[in-house]
Design a protein around this motif. Structure first.
Motif, PDB file in Angstrom:
ATOM      1  N   TYR A  56       0.814  -1.222   0.000  1.00 21.70           N
ATOM      2  CA  TYR A  56       0.000   0.000   0.000  1.00 21.70           C
ATOM      3  C   TYR A  56       0.844   1.268   0.000  1.00 21.70           C
ATOM      4  O   TYR A  56       0.469   2.280  -0.608  1.00 21.70           O
ATOM      5  N   ARG A  59       1.587   1.947  -3.555  1.00 18.91           N
ATOM      6  CA  ARG A  59       0.424   2.477  -4.298  1.00 18.91           C
ATOM      7  C   ARG A  59       0.125   3.912  -3.863  1.00 18.91           C
ATOM      8  O   ARG A  59      -0.281   4.750  -4.675  1.00 18.91           O
ATOM      9  N   GLY A 152     -13.535  -9.695   2.695  1.00 16.50           N
ATOM     10  CA  GLY A 152     -14.051 -10.226   3.967  1.00 16.50           C
ATOM     11  C   GLY A 152     -14.405  -9.122   4.933  1.00 16.50           C
ATOM     12  O   GLY A 152     -15.009  -9.380   5.974  1.00 16.50           O
ATOM     13  N   THR A 176     -15.714  -0.958 -14.381  1.00 20.22           N
ATOM     14  CA  THR A 176     -15.620  -2.023 -13.387  1.00 20.22           C
ATOM     15  C   THR A 176     -16.001  -3.357 -14.016  1.00 20.22           C
ATOM     16  O   THR A 176     -16.894  -3.431 -14.849  1.00 20.22           O
ATOM     17  N   SER A 177     -15.295  -4.407 -13.578  1.00 20.20           N
ATOM     18  CA  SER A 177     -15.535  -5.742 -14.146  1.00 20.20           C
ATOM     19  C   SER A 177     -16.769  -6.378 -13.534  1.00 20.20           C
ATOM     20  O   SER A 177     -17.252  -7.405 -13.998  1.00 20.20           O
TER      21      SER A 177
HETATM   22  C1  BV8 Z   1     -17.917  -8.295   1.894  1.00 17.20           C
HETATM   23  C2  BV8 Z   1      -9.768  -2.368  -1.783  1.00 17.20           C
HETATM   24  C3  BV8 Z   1     -19.251  -9.047   3.633  1.00 17.20           C
HETATM   25  C4  BV8 Z   1      -8.449  -3.040  -1.658  1.00 17.20           C
HETATM   26  C5  BV8 Z   1     -11.148  -4.070  -2.773  1.00 17.20           C
HETATM   27  C6  BV8 Z   1     -18.556 -15.428  -3.493  1.00 17.20           C
HETATM   28  C7  BV8 Z   1     -19.632 -14.813  -4.126  1.00 17.20           C
HETATM   29  C8  BV8 Z   1     -19.951 -13.495  -3.882  1.00 17.20           C
HETATM   30  C9  BV8 Z   1     -19.186 -12.745  -3.009  1.00 17.20           C
HETATM   31  C10 BV8 Z   1     -18.114 -13.330  -2.399  1.00 17.20           C
HETATM   32  C11 BV8 Z   1     -17.797 -14.660  -2.620  1.00 17.20           C
HETATM   33  N1  BV8 Z   1     -16.700 -14.945  -1.888  1.00 17.20           N
HETATM   34  C12 BV8 Z   1     -16.321 -13.849  -1.202  1.00 17.20           C
HETATM   35  C13 BV8 Z   1     -17.184 -12.865  -1.492  1.00 17.20           C
HETATM   36  C14 BV8 Z   1     -17.173 -11.524  -0.970  1.00 17.20           C
HETATM   37  C15 BV8 Z   1     -16.084 -10.718  -1.625  1.00 17.20           C
HETATM   38  C16 BV8 Z   1     -16.098 -10.843  -3.126  1.00 17.20           C
HETATM   39  O1  BV8 Z   1     -16.922 -10.246  -3.784  1.00 17.20           O
HETATM   40  N2  BV8 Z   1     -15.149 -11.639  -3.646  1.00 17.20           N
HETATM   41  C17 BV8 Z   1     -15.055 -11.812  -5.074  1.00 17.20           C
HETATM   42  C18 BV8 Z   1     -13.594 -12.013  -5.454  1.00 17.20           C
HETATM   43  C19 BV8 Z   1     -15.905 -13.024  -5.458  1.00 17.20           C
HETATM   44  N3  BV8 Z   1     -16.356  -9.352  -1.276  1.00 17.20           N
HETATM   45  C20 BV8 Z   1     -15.904  -8.874  -0.114  1.00 17.20           C
HETATM   46  O2  BV8 Z   1     -15.194  -9.493   0.641  1.00 17.20           O
HETATM   47  C21 BV8 Z   1     -16.384  -7.486   0.254  1.00 17.20           C
HETATM   48  N4  BV8 Z   1     -16.904  -7.510   1.592  1.00 17.20           N
HETATM   49  O3  BV8 Z   1     -18.487  -9.017   1.119  1.00 17.20           O
HETATM   50  O4  BV8 Z   1     -18.228  -8.197   3.202  1.00 17.20           O
HETATM   51  C22 BV8 Z   1     -19.409  -8.835   5.060  1.00 17.20           C
HETATM   52  C23 BV8 Z   1     -20.668  -8.975   5.587  1.00 17.20           C
HETATM   53  C24 BV8 Z   1     -20.831  -8.774   6.918  1.00 17.20           C
HETATM   54  C25 BV8 Z   1     -19.746  -8.449   7.713  1.00 17.20           C
HETATM   55  C26 BV8 Z   1     -18.489  -8.312   7.174  1.00 17.20           C
HETATM   56  C27 BV8 Z   1     -18.305  -8.511   5.849  1.00 17.20           C
HETATM   57  C28 BV8 Z   1     -15.259  -6.476   0.267  1.00 17.20           C
HETATM   58  C29 BV8 Z   1     -14.666  -6.378  -1.101  1.00 17.20           C
HETATM   59  C30 BV8 Z   1     -13.690  -5.206  -1.119  1.00 17.20           C
HETATM   60  C31 BV8 Z   1     -12.294  -5.715  -1.393  1.00 17.20           C
HETATM   61  N5  BV8 Z   1     -11.426  -4.567  -1.597  1.00 17.20           N
HETATM   62  N6  BV8 Z   1     -10.427  -2.956  -2.929  1.00 17.20           N
HETATM   63  C32 BV8 Z   1      -7.494  -2.470  -2.640  1.00 17.20           C
HETATM   64  O5  BV8 Z   1      -7.890  -1.660  -3.474  1.00 17.20           O
HETATM   65  O6  BV8 Z   1      -6.331  -2.874  -2.558  1.00 17.20           O
HETATM   66  S1  BV8 Z   1     -11.778  -4.817  -4.124  1.00 17.20           S
HETATM   67  C33 BV8 Z   1     -10.930  -4.254  -5.470  1.00 17.20           C
HETATM   68  O7  BV8 Z   1     -11.120  -5.199  -6.488  1.00 17.20           O
HETATM   69  C34 BV8 Z   1     -11.490  -2.977  -6.025  1.00 17.20           C
HETATM   70  O8  BV8 Z   1     -11.848  -2.082  -5.034  1.00 17.20           O
HETATM   71  C35 BV8 Z   1     -12.635  -3.432  -6.855  1.00 17.20           C
HETATM   72  O9  BV8 Z   1     -13.792  -3.542  -6.081  1.00 17.20           O
HETATM   73  C36 BV8 Z   1     -12.193  -4.834  -7.249  1.00 17.20           C
HETATM   74  C37 BV8 Z   1     -11.705  -4.849  -8.665  1.00 17.20           C
HETATM   75  O10 BV8 Z   1     -12.769  -4.491  -9.419  1.00 17.20           O
HETATM   76  P1  BV8 Z   1     -12.650  -3.366 -10.547  1.00 17.20           P
HETATM   77  O11 BV8 Z   1     -12.522  -2.028  -9.924  1.00 17.20           O
HETATM   78  O12 BV8 Z   1     -13.792  -3.625 -11.439  1.00 17.20           O
HETATM   79  O13 BV8 Z   1     -11.288  -3.626 -11.307  1.00 17.20           O
HETATM   80  P2  BV8 Z   1     -10.998  -4.773 -12.364  1.00 17.20           P
HETATM   81  O14 BV8 Z   1      -9.556  -4.717 -12.674  1.00 17.20           O
HETATM   82  O15 BV8 Z   1     -11.614  -6.060 -11.887  1.00 17.20           O
HETATM   83  O16 BV8 Z   1     -11.838  -4.348 -13.664  1.00 17.20           O
HETATM   84  C38 BV8 Z   1     -11.478  -3.186 -14.380  1.00 17.20           C
HETATM   85  C39 BV8 Z   1     -12.498  -3.025 -15.473  1.00 17.20           C
HETATM   86  O17 BV8 Z   1     -12.211  -1.817 -16.172  1.00 17.20           O
HETATM   87  C40 BV8 Z   1     -12.454  -4.143 -16.487  1.00 17.20           C
HETATM   88  O18 BV8 Z   1     -13.781  -4.542 -16.777  1.00 17.20           O
HETATM   89  C41 BV8 Z   1     -11.816  -3.502 -17.714  1.00 17.20           C
HETATM   90  O19 BV8 Z   1     -12.347  -4.020 -18.916  1.00 17.20           O
HETATM   91  C42 BV8 Z   1     -12.208  -2.076 -17.563  1.00 17.20           C
HETATM   92  N7  BV8 Z   1     -11.267  -1.123 -18.135  1.00 17.20           N
HETATM   93  C43 BV8 Z   1      -9.913  -1.216 -18.207  1.00 17.20           C
HETATM   94  N8  BV8 Z   1      -9.428  -0.102 -18.795  1.00 17.20           N
HETATM   95  C44 BV8 Z   1     -10.486   0.705 -19.074  1.00 17.20           C
HETATM   96  C45 BV8 Z   1     -11.662   0.057 -18.656  1.00 17.20           C
HETATM   97  N9  BV8 Z   1     -12.882   0.591 -18.806  1.00 17.20           N
HETATM   98  C46 BV8 Z   1     -12.955   1.815 -19.380  1.00 17.20           C
HETATM   99  N10 BV8 Z   1     -11.869   2.499 -19.812  1.00 17.20           N
HETATM  100  C47 BV8 Z   1     -10.634   1.983 -19.677  1.00 17.20           C
HETATM  101  N11 BV8 Z   1      -9.573   2.670 -20.112  1.00 17.20           N
END
Ligand code: BV8
Length: 228
Positions: A56, A59, A152, A176-177
């Motif tokens: 971090y 970053r 989590g 966002t993906s």
């Molecule tokens: C929670 C901070 C509950 C850290 C981040 C199974 C099913 C469903 C859910 C879960 C599961 N197993 C676990 C879970 C929950 C989990 C989750 O969803 N896991 C996923 C992997 C399945 N979620 C959590 O844990 C969340 N909390 O559920 O809590 C709870 C309930 C009660 C009590 C306590 C807890 C918390 C999730 C947050 C994690 N932290 N970020 C850091 O930044 O270091 S997540 C991090 O990854 C980002 O913040 C973001 O959310 C995610 C990545 O997503 P994107 O931003 O979309 O980035 P990505 O690279 O994936 O996509 C980029 C997109 O842009 C692409 O589509 C690309 O095509 C496009 N792009 C690229 N260039 C361009 C563009 N578009 C336009 N123009 C361009 N030039």
């Protein structure tokens, strides 16, 4: 935008890509051979706090060297001019929306430029490294961690986000993906509550099915076109 009064915008890493910040898909496995999911978890931090602090700190340092792009600037213009409700919910931990001038921004996954005290839970604006274990300005303990929501952990201000989704006439998802919940579920929530839904992304995201309209392309082009 006829009969649209209240708007919720969700942004992800793709909106900052043209500013030079790697998206998660790009950096997913590239950071010191660690998957972001392994580093961005409380377990990862407990296992190796130095590794996570370095991840971090790097970053936080990098974000100072980049600038907002045309997409951030277009949203800031919308924010300045839009008389109805507008909430920019960002999954990003960078400060590019604010540096472009946006005011109505909510960082649901926290911010690089903030530190959280694991002991007293105070949040402090922070731009220095955390690796040297500085003391919490509040309680004095050496218990500061990145103020970032890890996998989590509960995202910030979920009540405020759902209240905005309930009022929304339009939900726009940018860069966002749609891979991470609960953010990935907002489009379905908005649509089922009667909002129109628009996706602006390089490719169709995982929740593309739920969008009334999906435009593919770079945010730096699509967002100014949509805002104008
Ligand atoms: C929670 C901070 C509950 C850290 C981040 C199974 C099913 C469903 C859910 C879960 C599961 N197993 C676990 C879970 C929950 C989990 C989750 O969803 N896991 C996923 C992997 C399945 N979620 C959590 O844990 C969340 N909390 O559920 O809590 C709870 C309930 C009660 C009590 C306590 C807890 C918390 C999730 C947050 C994690 N932290 N970020 C850091 O930044 O270091 S997540 C991090 O990854 C980002 O913040 C973001 O959310 C995610 C990545 O997503 P994107 O931003 O979309 O980035 P990505 O690279 O994936 O996509 C980029 C997109 O842009 C692409 O589509 C690309 O095509 C496009 N792009 C690229 N260039 C361009 C563009 N578009 C336009 N123009 C361009 N030039």
């Amino acid at each position: 935008m006829t009969n649209i009064r209240n708007i919720v915008v969700l942004t992800g890493a793709g909106i900052s890509a043209e500013s030079g910040i790697d998206t998660f898909r790009d950096a997913g496995g590239l950071w010191e051979q660690h998957r972001v999911e392994d580093v961005a978890t409380p377990e990862g931090f407990a296992r190796d706090p130095e590794l996570v602090q370095r991840f971090y700190d790097a970053r936080r340092e990098a974000v100072r060297k980049v600038s907002p792009n045309a997409a951030h600037e277009a949203l800031a213009r919308l924010d300045a001019e839009w008389e109805g409700d507008l909430l920019i919910v960002t999954q990003n931990v960078d400060d590019l929306h604010e540096r472009a001038g946006a005011k109505r921004v909510l960082h649901m996954h926290g911010e690089l430029l903030s530190a959280l005290c694991s002991r007293c839970e105070a949040r402090h604006r922070w731009s220095a490294p955390l690796l040297g274990q500085p003391s919490c300005p509040g309680c004095g303990e050496q218990a500061l961690r990145p103020d970032v929501v890890w996998f989590g952990e509960m995202p910030y201000e979920m009540d405020r986000i759902y209240a905005a989704l309930h009022r929304a006439d339009l939900f726009v998802s940018i860069g966002t993906s749609g891979a991470v919940y609960p953010a990935a579920g907002f489009v379905r929530e908005a649509r089922e509550l009667g909002a129109r839904t628009l996706e602006l992304n390089l490719e169709r995201g995982e929740g593309s099915y739920w969008f009334d309209e999906s435009r593919q392309g770079k945010a730096g082009k699509l967002v100014p076109e949509w805002v104008s």
